[in-house]
Design an enzyme around this catalytic site. Structure first.
Site, mmCIF file in Angstrom:
data_model
loop_
_atom_site.group_PDB
_atom_site.id
_atom_site.type_symbol
_atom_site.label_atom_id
_atom_site.label_comp_id
_atom_site.label_asym_id
_atom_site.label_seq_id
_atom_site.Cartn_x
_atom_site.Cartn_y
_atom_site.Cartn_z
ATOM 1 N N GLY A 1 0.829 -1.200 0.000
ATOM 2 C CA GLY A 1 0.000 0.000 0.000
ATOM 3 C C GLY A 1 0.860 1.245 0.000
ATOM 4 O O GLY A 1 2.054 1.199 0.306
ATOM 5 N N CYS A 2 0.251 2.374 -0.336
ATOM 6 C CA CYS A 2 0.989 3.623 -0.469
ATOM 7 C C CYS A 2 1.447 4.148 0.891
ATOM 8 O O CYS A 2 2.632 4.430 1.093
ATOM 9 C CB CYS A 2 0.149 4.655 -1.213
ATOM 10 S SG CYS A 2 -1.538 4.820 -0.600
ATOM 11 N N TYR A 3 0.517 4.284 1.837
ATOM 12 C CA TYR A 3 0.918 4.730 3.170
ATOM 13 C C TYR A 3 1.953 3.775 3.772
ATOM 14 O O TYR A 3 2.993 4.226 4.282
ATOM 15 C CB TYR A 3 -0.294 4.833 4.098
ATOM 16 C CG TYR A 3 -1.188 6.027 3.885
ATOM 17 C CD1 TYR A 3 -0.709 7.321 4.050
ATOM 18 C CD2 TYR A 3 -2.536 5.875 3.566
ATOM 19 C CE1 TYR A 3 -1.545 8.417 3.888
ATOM 20 C CE2 TYR A 3 -3.374 6.965 3.393
ATOM 21 C CZ TYR A 3 -2.876 8.240 3.570
ATOM 22 O OH TYR A 3 -3.710 9.322 3.406
ATOM 23 N N THR B 1 4.181 1.885 2.412
ATOM 24 C CA THR B 1 5.498 2.042 1.801
ATOM 25 C C THR B 1 6.260 3.197 2.443
ATOM 26 O O THR B 1 7.438 3.077 2.808
ATOM 27 C CB THR B 1 5.356 2.287 0.286
ATOM 28 O OG1 THR B 1 4.805 1.125 -0.325
ATOM 29 C CG2 THR B 1 6.703 2.601 -0.357
ATOM 30 N N SER B 2 5.575 4.331 2.592
ATOM 31 C CA SER B 2 6.269 5.504 3.147
ATOM 32 C C SER B 2 6.667 5.286 4.600
ATOM 33 O O SER B 2 7.711 5.769 5.050
ATOM 34 C CB SER B 2 5.382 6.749 3.016
ATOM 35 O OG SER B 2 4.296 6.706 3.935
#
Lengths: 346, 346, 346, 346
Positions: free
Chosen positions: D148-150, D152-153
């Site tokens: 997921g995007c969140y 990953t960060s």
């Protein structure tokens, strides 16, 4: 009808003061100053005012300003404010100062974060102008230090909990974000449209933003003991608004419902604080152009942390609206006079 | 104190009516309808209103609405308006209709651009509500057809020239651009943030936009002869505002100074039209949230063409503000009541 | 592998050149200059480049730059370019100039719109670098005058009609709009985020924008006779993109289908011009970051006018992408090398 | 040359896959599916692709898709992915799944946050596709669960500290913010331009966002013990980008310089992670359109807390770029193939 001067009128908080006072029935704006644009009409600088406020901007000569006004708003950078405020006070004018110069009660702290304070005598007499916390003192004040934008959102967000000793005072983290008007109106590459647009970033990370001591001063007073906070400001590609997402560790078990009840009681009767019902969250879009502070307190049941989200318009409740609210208190007008406009959405 | 209903309150023009009327001293909003959100509080749909207007949205039952209100604003899609307006009128209510249903005086023209008209009887009695052009007739009206947003900017931009026969009536091109609120509040992929943001485009090019016949009807009346225009709308990634850049061929030689003088005289005394001094140009940013129409007329000396640039807030002078202006005229209130707020900038 | 210098690398067109050339297999960027930021790494100025291009910015010393590069892109303000280009040429370097200095073939015209031209000798040899119109000449050029952003969109939009004598040459109006990168990267109040955001305005109205003579020069050449245009630029709150909506009077009757066919034939085989099928319209969002020019020609059947809508990314086809396209032609690389990236959407 | 299918091509991550793969020299996109737009050309849905990718969108028939492709990207909503992935795998295709369906290794956890898992057998074989943490396993994988995007960060932001046991595992708070593409491309009032623009808000506050268990799973693995986090997502009015500001309590005293050194060593040689030098902070604007994750770790000396700020483009490193990076690993291509484009700024 009282006469009002706005010193430093060509910035965004100056313009916002004019916009709000334009509909205020008890005052007339009679004097505007601007170092950069003296000689021009304010409506040339801000064409929104054309035909409604066409005063000519003057140089800042404190005595002459005092002759024209009963109340003076100083919308100047720090240091510039404390260079003129003493004259205004000596001449018997009341001052609402929107700069940082009179917010930190200890001149040493001011010196650490800014530079040596030039006017500690008046600093002692200044009242920190957050009406929800200091209403009585503001009423009799001659010099009101109008709070910073980030501090307003954070102090209102934490006051109920700190006042009642419900959170660990050293657990506070405020992750806050501001629209770009917070950076002011001076010509800097960093504030250009194309530098700011379509980007989101943190700045002043690690306890170096100058609002930090102001936040700590007021939260410490509420807590009854000195505390430090982690405060991280961010820049959002939008004109107006501050949203603070605040984290704290509770000292006893509470539910979200408990918190909403606590906040609703604490702020009962406050005209400009709206405690949201459980399940609702604030957005800066819902307060844009209005003097409201919207607050949602809740508990993260999985980790036990308390989270408070609070939103204001940084130019209104975070600056010029609150300044007018303070003026109303100082002058004995009904507190909401001139401030009953609803947010502009979209 | 008159009672006001807003039919179709959960769209952007409905919300803007509530925002404006909230500060209007002569009326109270007593009834709001919404097909989609009936049963909810309006402040759940638009949290800006929380604590200030918490009425429950009702289904649209015309008789019941009429019982609750003296004046009814219909902020409905076309067709839906003419299904209920006859009942309101029959029951003696005054109606300000923000839809397109009563703007085109010829039902056949309406039929060509929309669908067969359901209520030609009232169409005949409706007054096109552009106060700067029809003030006297609006005063006595029972049904006001509130103008479209693009037409308002274009008609006000051309009225002085057409009225005095100074331009070739078949030379008119209006290149206009609107903010995204013009597309309404319904869920469509085309109106999603990421589809609209960071893009600029023309749409409805080639004389197919439904505001075309409205523009031509009113400009023809001003010119005293039938005319056609080339009208190209564009979509700008911003919430509010319409700017029209209008081109026309002069019938006699004029300078920019002549034009500014002509316009200033034509609009002398108008509270909401600001003719800019020569050399100044309007921006939608300078009228955002206000009821102003800012106009700059000039001559392109190299090509001899006349260019007029006019700017409004599509939700205010282009919709709800003008509707309140019309209500003031219909009800005999001072025309600017509730409309003296300055633009919100930034 | 050829070596490339970018003179004036700390502006937006400089950065865009670096971005595009980073993926170009035939060249290496070996020298970057910047007066303001000399001594800094380019990746400090533009952190997007970090780890990929960390060259140190140098002062602009023309001889030293010439030693480091075979091809030189000058991304300087007007006047600054013609102060250094002669040296580059004398030393045998090929120059793609992105300024206005070599675009106007007549030094007197340059003098009227800018200031006295300093280098009329090279002006005569410069080739106007619009490949779709001048491909053959660009191939052998030593100095290419890279076209302006507005002119690119307008000339490509009108070339098929003018070349075939299908429109009245004095009927042309171009209503164009640009994103904010068009205003450059210098610190000005007018380009601040909060001044630009949420507003749309015309500027340089009435034939005063400096792109006007460039547009007229090239359109006159296409038409085979001198012509004048009405050109109105607008500013859109977005980073990138230019859209021109162009109006003209046809000399014979044509349908939209005729126009689409005409344009498709004219641009057949062009790698970067896309003629849209009838019924489709361009948006700047669909070319953002790419070297495409999207064009839709059509007829307004009601008024008989021809309308052409064309869209480019002002920093790519309107500046740096076209410059690389010109470099490819000058150096004999396949014309699309380094330019096959698709637009970034959203 | 391998053939690639993109299942669910009419969303933003589908489009981004096409954009990236268009420049990938080792694969050809041969099949695109879309339930909503089957029968249309992809370039009608996304005009950016016109002339470069004009494939016709097909219905999702797993067997037929498998016949056309060696590698299949599933860019579907959760549940829809696990309905087709088993067929793809059975037919010997390799799958990079961009949905949430194969990210949570424990089907019970999946059931708590989503619904009962339909395909626990393949779930066991799936590899969580964060190359910086699992490169070796991804190389041999048949089914990669793209993160997921969140997550990953946040995972990249915390891996160096957790791996070395330097922070208190229960002290983690991530205050994260996303651009609007994160909300997808379906027609919802909440995602309309005018609802999102000029506003900043938190959502899913209090541990209810579905990325929470994914974040906790991966951080627990890194820490070697189960941990819980407080994760607060926010919505920023911009198209692309995620920035996470992460707070944690150190287990031993460290300076900002120590942290930068630690991170630089941990990520040495990583092509897509850039550890910023001390004093620099990331912005989403600096990674837009690129596969980079920019990270700045530091210590708030006043409170002793560690703060890590990390930024990615949610559609690239947070989705489609990382998916291509995973494909490169799975297929044995150099890891950066097709991913060396620089960020588009502005």
């Amino acid at each position: 009808m009282l006469n009002v001067a706005i010193v430093g009128a060509s910035g965004y908080t100056g313009l916002e003061l004019i916009r709000i006072l334009h509909c205020h029935p008890e005052v007339a704006v009679t004097c505007l100053t601007s170092e950069q644009s003296a000689g021009k009409r304010i409506s040339e600088v801000f064409p929104t005012l054309r035909g409604r406020c066409d005063l000519i901007l003057e140089n800042l000569e404190p005595v002459r300003v005092s002759e024209k006004a009963d109340i003076i708003f100083t919308a100047l950078p720090h240091k510039a404010a404390m260079e003129v405020v003493p004259t205004f006070l000596k001449l018997g004018r009341k001052v609402i100062d929107l700069s940082a110069d009179y917010r930190l009660s200890d001149p040493e702290v001011y010196g650490q974060w800014y530079e040596p304070h030039l006017n500690p005598a008046n600093l002692k007499k200044a009242v920190y102008g957050l009406p929800e916390i200091r209403r009585a003192k503001i009423r009799g004040a001659k010099l009101v230090a109008n709070p910073g934008c980030y501090p307003t959102s954070i102090i209102l967000g934490l006051a109920p909990l700190l006042k009642q000793g419900l959170i660990h005072p050293h657990s506070i983290i405020s992750d806050s974000a501001s629209g770009v008007t917070g950076a002011g109106r001076s010509a800097k590459v960093d504030s250009l449209y194309c530098e700011v647009n379509e980007g989101y970033k943190a700045y002043g990370v690690g306890g170096v933003h100058r609002h930090t001591p102001e936040i700590e001063q007021e939260l410490s007073l509420l807590a009854g003991e000195p505390l430090k906070v982690t405060f991280t400001p961010h820049l959002v590609p939008m004109d107006r608004g501050i949203l603070s997402t605040i984290y704290a560790a509770p000292l006893k078990e509470m539910t979200s419902a408990d918190l909403v009840r606590l906040y609703a009681e604490f702020y009962a009767g406050e005209p400009f604080v709206r405690v949201l019902p459980q399940g609702s969250l604030p957005s800066t879009a819902f307060v844009r152009g209005s003097n409201f502070c919207d607050i949602a307190p809740l508990v993260d049941a999985r980790t036990g942390r308390i989270i408070i989200v609070s939103a204001i318009d940084n130019l209104v409740k975070g600056a010029s609206g609150q300044a007018v609210q303070n003026m109303n208190l100082v002058c004995g007008f009904p507190e909401t006079t001139g401030l009953d406009g609803l947010a502009l959405f979209p």
